[in-house]
Motif scaffolding. Structure first.
Motif, PDB file in Angstrom:
ATOM      1  N   ARG A 129       0.872  -1.181   0.000  1.00 32.35           N
ATOM      2  CA  ARG A 129       0.000   0.000   0.000  1.00 32.35           C
ATOM      3  C   ARG A 129       0.905   1.226   0.000  1.00 32.35           C
ATOM      4  NH1 ARG A 129      -5.486   1.243  -0.935  1.00 32.35           N
ATOM      5  NH2 ARG A 129      -6.731  -0.611  -0.497  1.00 32.35           N
ATOM      6  N   HIS A 130       0.564   2.200  -0.825  1.00 32.59           N
ATOM      7  CA  HIS A 130       1.367   3.416  -0.898  1.00 32.59           C
ATOM      8  C   HIS A 130       0.449   4.629  -0.874  1.00 32.59           C
ATOM      9  CE1 HIS A 130       3.055   6.635  -3.713  1.00 32.59           C
ATOM     10  NE2 HIS A 130       3.675   6.778  -2.552  1.00 32.59           N
ATOM     11  N   VAL A 131       0.617   5.479   0.128  1.00 34.78           N
ATOM     12  CA  VAL A 131      -0.180   6.696   0.237  1.00 34.78           C
ATOM     13  C   VAL A 131       0.565   7.831  -0.457  1.00 34.78           C
ATOM     14  CG1 VAL A 131      -1.271   8.345   1.789  1.00 34.78           C
ATOM     15  CG2 VAL A 131      -1.204   5.920   2.404  1.00 34.78           C
ATOM     16  N   ALA A 132       0.008   8.270  -1.572  1.00 36.00           N
ATOM     17  CA  ALA A 132       0.614   9.362  -2.339  1.00 36.00           C
ATOM     18  C   ALA A 132       0.152  10.707  -1.792  1.00 36.00           C
ATOM     19  CB  ALA A 132       0.226   9.237  -3.811  1.00 36.00           C
ATOM     20  N   PHE A 133       1.056  11.680  -1.775  1.00 35.57           N
ATOM     21  CA  PHE A 133       0.757  13.051  -1.375  1.00 35.57           C
ATOM     22  C   PHE A 133       1.009  13.962  -2.574  1.00 35.57           C
ATOM     23  CE2 PHE A 133       1.290  10.974   2.596  1.00 35.57           C
ATOM     24  CZ  PHE A 133       0.740  11.752   3.593  1.00 35.57           C
ATOM     25  N   VAL A 134      -0.011  14.674  -3.006  1.00 30.31           N
ATOM     26  CA  VAL A 134       0.125  15.607  -4.124  1.00 30.31           C
ATOM     27  C   VAL A 134      -0.342  16.981  -3.662  1.00 30.31           C
ATOM     28  CG1 VAL A 134      -0.550  16.144  -6.486  1.00 30.31           C
ATOM     29  CG2 VAL A 134      -0.322  13.752  -5.776  1.00 30.31           C
ATOM     30  N   GLU A 135       0.559  17.959  -3.690  1.00 27.81           N
ATOM     31  CA  GLU A 135       0.213  19.340  -3.333  1.00 27.81           C
ATOM     32  C   GLU A 135       0.039  20.133  -4.620  1.00 27.81           C
ATOM     33  OE1 GLU A 135       2.069  23.145  -0.823  1.00 27.81           O
ATOM     34  OE2 GLU A 135       3.123  21.231  -0.902  1.00 27.81           O
ATOM     35  N   GLN A 136      -1.091  20.831  -4.750  1.00 29.83           N
ATOM     36  CA  GLN A 136      -1.359  21.568  -5.981  1.00 29.83           C
ATOM     37  C   GLN A 136      -2.223  22.788  -5.689  1.00 29.83           C
ATOM     38  OE1 GLN A 136      -5.382  19.406  -7.664  1.00 29.83           O
ATOM     39  NE2 GLN A 136      -3.488  18.841  -8.632  1.00 29.83           N
ATOM     40  N   PRO A 137      -2.196  23.794  -6.587  1.00 31.97           N
ATOM     41  CA  PRO A 137      -3.092  24.947  -6.427  1.00 31.97           C
ATOM     42  C   PRO A 137      -4.540  24.482  -6.495  1.00 31.97           C
ATOM     43  CG  PRO A 137      -1.389  25.386  -8.056  1.00 31.97           C
ATOM     44  CD  PRO A 137      -1.298  23.929  -7.737  1.00 31.97           C
ATOM     45  N   ARG A 138      -5.397  25.153  -5.762  1.00 30.57           N
ATOM     46  CA  ARG A 138      -6.810  24.808  -5.787  1.00 30.57           C
ATOM     47  C   ARG A 138      -7.387  25.108  -7.166  1.00 30.57           C
ATOM     48  NH1 ARG A 138      -9.982  23.829  -1.663  1.00 30.57           N
ATOM     49  NH2 ARG A 138      -8.511  24.708  -0.193  1.00 30.57           N
ATOM     50  N   PRO A 139      -8.178  24.187  -7.756  1.00 28.04           N
ATOM     51  CA  PRO A 139      -8.727  24.413  -9.089  1.00 28.04           C
ATOM     52  C   PRO A 139      -9.579  25.679  -9.160  1.00 28.04           C
ATOM     53  CG  PRO A 139      -9.044  22.141  -8.406  1.00 28.04           C
ATOM     54  CD  PRO A 139      -8.548  22.885  -7.207  1.00 28.04           C
ATOM     55  N   ALA A 140      -9.491  26.381 -10.278  1.00 26.83           N
ATOM     56  CA  ALA A 140     -10.290  27.588 -10.480  1.00 26.83           C
ATOM     57  C   ALA A 140     -11.769  27.226 -10.453  1.00 26.83           C
ATOM     58  CB  ALA A 140      -9.932  28.229 -11.818  1.00 26.83           C
TER      59      ALA A 140
ATOM     60  N   PHE B  38      -4.184  26.295  -1.925  1.00 27.51           N
ATOM     61  CA  PHE B  38      -3.739  25.009  -2.441  1.00 27.51           C
ATOM     62  C   PHE B  38      -4.509  23.904  -1.726  1.00 27.51           C
ATOM     63  CE2 PHE B  38      -1.465  24.965   1.473  1.00 27.51           C
ATOM     64  CZ  PHE B  38      -1.153  23.649   1.749  1.00 27.51           C
ATOM     65  N   ARG B  39      -4.387  22.708  -2.242  1.00 22.86           N
ATOM     66  CA  ARG B  39      -5.012  21.560  -1.606  1.00 22.86           C
ATOM     67  C   ARG B  39      -4.062  20.368  -1.684  1.00 22.86           C
ATOM     68  NH1 ARG B  39      -9.587  19.188  -5.825  1.00 22.86           N
ATOM     69  NH2 ARG B  39      -8.187  18.855  -7.599  1.00 22.86           N
ATOM     70  N   TRP B  40      -4.275  19.437  -0.782  1.00 21.47           N
ATOM     71  CA  TRP B  40      -3.543  18.180  -0.795  1.00 21.47           C
ATOM     72  C   TRP B  40      -4.430  17.105  -1.378  1.00 21.47           C
ATOM     73  CZ3 TRP B  40       1.465  17.204   0.526  1.00 21.47           C
ATOM     74  CH2 TRP B  40       2.147  18.211   1.209  1.00 21.47           C
ATOM     75  N   LEU B  41      -3.914  16.396  -2.370  1.00 27.50           N
ATOM     76  CA  LEU B  41      -4.577  15.218  -2.890  1.00 27.50           C
ATOM     77  C   LEU B  41      -3.838  14.003  -2.341  1.00 27.50           C
ATOM     78  CD1 LEU B  41      -5.096  16.202  -6.640  1.00 27.50           C
ATOM     79  CD2 LEU B  41      -6.670  16.503  -4.726  1.00 27.50           C
ATOM     80  N   MET B  42      -4.547  13.152  -1.646  1.00 29.62           N
ATOM     81  CA  MET B  42      -3.934  11.974  -1.039  1.00 29.62           C
ATOM     82  C   MET B  42      -4.648  10.735  -1.556  1.00 29.62           C
ATOM     83  SD  MET B  42      -3.669  13.445   2.820  1.00 29.62           S
ATOM     84  CE  MET B  42      -2.871  15.032   3.125  1.00 29.62           C
ATOM     85  N   MET B  43      -3.894   9.704  -1.827  1.00 27.23           N
ATOM     86  CA  MET B  43      -4.480   8.475  -2.362  1.00 27.23           C
ATOM     87  C   MET B  43      -3.688   7.271  -1.897  1.00 27.23           C
ATOM     88  SD  MET B  43      -4.788   6.978  -6.234  1.00 27.23           S
ATOM     89  CE  MET B  43      -3.070   6.505  -6.180  1.00 27.23           C
ATOM     90  N   SER B  44      -4.388   6.305  -1.338  1.00 29.23           N
ATOM     91  CA  SER B  44      -3.753   5.052  -0.946  1.00 29.23           C
ATOM     92  C   SER B  44      -3.816   4.096  -2.133  1.00 29.23           C
ATOM     93  CB  SER B  44      -4.461   4.447   0.265  1.00 29.23           C
ATOM     94  OG  SER B  44      -3.839   3.247   0.662  1.00 29.23           O
ATOM     95  N   ASP B  45      -2.699   3.917  -2.814  1.00 32.10           N
ATOM     96  CA  ASP B  45      -2.635   3.094  -4.013  1.00 32.10           C
ATOM     97  C   ASP B  45      -2.383   1.641  -3.632  1.00 32.10           C
ATOM     98  OD1 ASP B  45      -2.680   2.483  -6.668  1.00 32.10           O
ATOM     99  OD2 ASP B  45      -0.725   3.342  -7.151  1.00 32.10           O
ATOM    100  N   VAL B  46      -2.761   0.740  -4.548  1.00 36.46           N
ATOM    101  CA  VAL B  46      -2.653  -0.689  -4.275  1.00 36.46           C
ATOM    102  C   VAL B  46      -2.724  -1.435  -5.598  1.00 36.46           C
ATOM    103  CG1 VAL B  46      -5.139  -1.157  -4.063  1.00 36.46           C
ATOM    104  CG2 VAL B  46      -3.515  -2.470  -2.649  1.00 36.46           C
ATOM    105  N   CYS B  47      -2.421  -2.735  -5.586  1.00 37.18           N
ATOM    106  CA  CYS B  47      -2.600  -3.569  -6.772  1.00 37.18           C
ATOM    107  C   CYS B  47      -4.054  -3.507  -7.215  1.00 37.18           C
ATOM    108  CB  CYS B  47      -2.205  -5.010  -6.468  1.00 37.18           C
ATOM    109  SG  CYS B  47      -2.594  -6.185  -7.800  1.00 37.18           S
ATOM    110  N   LYS B  48      -4.281  -3.456  -8.536  1.00 34.41           N
ATOM    111  CA  LYS B  48      -5.627  -3.277  -9.063  1.00 34.41           C
ATOM    112  C   LYS B  48      -6.388  -4.592  -9.223  1.00 34.41           C
ATOM    113  CE  LYS B  48      -4.072   0.910  -9.401  1.00 34.41           C
ATOM    114  NZ  LYS B  48      -2.661   0.667  -9.073  1.00 34.41           N
ATOM    115  N   HIS B  49      -5.740  -5.728  -9.126  1.00 34.14           N
ATOM    116  CA  HIS B  49      -6.409  -7.030  -9.266  1.00 34.14           C
ATOM    117  C   HIS B  49      -7.291  -7.027 -10.513  1.00 34.14           C
ATOM    118  CE1 HIS B  49      -5.026  -8.572  -5.362  1.00 34.14           C
ATOM    119  NE2 HIS B  49      -5.148  -7.314  -4.958  1.00 34.14           N
ATOM    120  N   CYS B  50      -6.635  -6.800 -11.649  1.00 30.86           N
ATOM    121  CA  CYS B  50      -7.317  -6.586 -12.930  1.00 30.86           C
ATOM    122  C   CYS B  50      -8.218  -7.765 -13.315  1.00 30.86           C
ATOM    123  CB  CYS B  50      -6.291  -6.386 -14.045  1.00 30.86           C
ATOM    124  SG  CYS B  50      -5.066  -5.111 -13.730  1.00 30.86           S
ATOM    125  N   THR B  51      -9.286  -7.434 -14.042  1.00 34.10           N
ATOM    126  CA  THR B  51     -10.150  -8.480 -14.582  1.00 34.10           C
ATOM    127  C   THR B  51      -9.392  -9.321 -15.593  1.00 34.10           C
ATOM    128  OG1 THR B  51     -12.130  -7.132 -14.236  1.00 34.10           O
ATOM    129  CG2 THR B  51     -12.281  -8.908 -15.868  1.00 34.10           C
TER     130      THR B  51
END
Length: 315
Positions: free
Chosen positions: A76-87, A129-142
């Motif tokens: 499991r990998h928690v990604a941190f993305v800092e970016q300007p807030r969308p217009a 700005f805002r933080w986008l965070m996502m816990s990534d994982v194997c997708k267990h593809c069809t």
């Protein structure tokens, strides 16, 4: 068995397709990134339950992310993305939206734009700005290319539709690593074998929730029958759109995409590339049956030509 290139569209339950009789409902993950607070409880729980070795400490420059990517030692990998807030962004949804139908939660949890620890509130607070965070994982593809290329059968499809590596059978060839369209699978240094998320096969086989979903304090990681998760995810996106978060979209839920849909899919607040995800993943082995057919026809033609030349030369 390699996939039929003409069958890579439309819904498919991969467990019966793999030979499981009376398979239970397909199980999976729905990760709602809009309520992820970056606590990394999922990473810790995964490591503890599955006895995954430590990844070491690397703050990767200016990021709060200390793992960087999915690896043999980070399932499991928690990604941190800092970016300007969308217009035109009208602001974060309330906790009612974040937890609707799943119990109440603290009002600040899951706000797109929530500040990381030590940066929120008071004179230090920011709203540009805002933080986008996502816990990534194997997708267990069809349609899992890793299954197609494994020469030893170390990778197999479970009765729940998930994909698991049997480390005692893996010979470390690495074919699955290059076949994965998401770059999920990795070889462990000093070991050589392939490792990745098993969706806690041992736990779900005993009727328990995977460790990461069990530990998630905001229910950002949800586990259950895939059909139910897809319905829940669609309702969640509709709720966010009603609240002005128009950038919310689902990723990996579509059974008509290039991998037949994922067993682990996501609600994102920006384009997939922002999170390090491929925008249009494709089964890397989908053209192999056609290629083998053409190679076989070419070989037959060459053999026929050789026989004709031999017969013509001897007469």
């Amino acid at each position: 068995m390699l996939p039929d290139p003409n069958s890579l569209s439309g819904p498919l339950d991969p467990a019966p397709d793999a030979g499981w009789v009376d398979a239970p409902p397909r199980m999976g993950f729905f990760t709602d990134t809009s309520v992820c607070i970056g606590c990394k409880a999922c990473e810790v729980a995964c490591k503890e339950w599955n006895d995954v070795p430590g990844s070491g400490l690397d703050l990767l420059g200016m990021s709060y992310d200390n793992t960087g990517a999915l690896t043999a030692n980070s399932w499991r990998h928690v990604a941190f993305v800092e970016q300007p807030r969308p217009a035109g962004h009208r602001g974060p949804p309330s906790a009612g939206a974040a937890t609707a139908g799943r119990g109440a939660g603290p009002e600040f949890l899951g706000m797109p734009g929530a500040q990381p620890p030590g940066r929120a509130g008071g004179a230090e607070g920011r709203s540009d700005f805002r933080w986008l965070m996502m816990s990534d994982v194997c997708k267990h593809c069809t349609h899992a290319a890793c299954l197609d290329v494994c020469p030893t059968g170390a990778l197999f499809r479970t009765e729940f539709g998930t994909v698991v590596v049997q480390e005692d059978i893996c010979n470390g060839c690495g074919y699955c690593i290059s076949a994965c369209p998401y770059g999920v699978i990795d070889q462990r240094k000093g070991d050589g074998r392939a490792w990745k998320c098993t969706l806690c096969y041992d736990r779900i086989g005993a009727g328990k929730t995977p460790a990461c979903a069990q530990a998630c304090p905001t229910e950002s990681i949800q586990y259950g029958p895939l059909d139910e998760l897809r319905e829940r995810a669609a309702a969640r996106v509709a709720t966010l759109h009603e609240r002005g978060v128009t950038e919310a979209r689902l990723y990996g839920h579509d059974p008509d995409d290039g991998v037949g849909g994922d067993g682990a899919f996501f609600l994102l607040l920006d384009e997939p590339e922002v999170y390090g995800l491929p925008p249009d993943p494709v089964v890397t082995t989908r053209d192999l049956p056609r290629m083998w057919k053409r190679a076989g026809l070419a070989a037959l033609a060459m053999a026929a030509a050789a026989v004709a030349a031999f017969v013509g030369g001897s007469s």
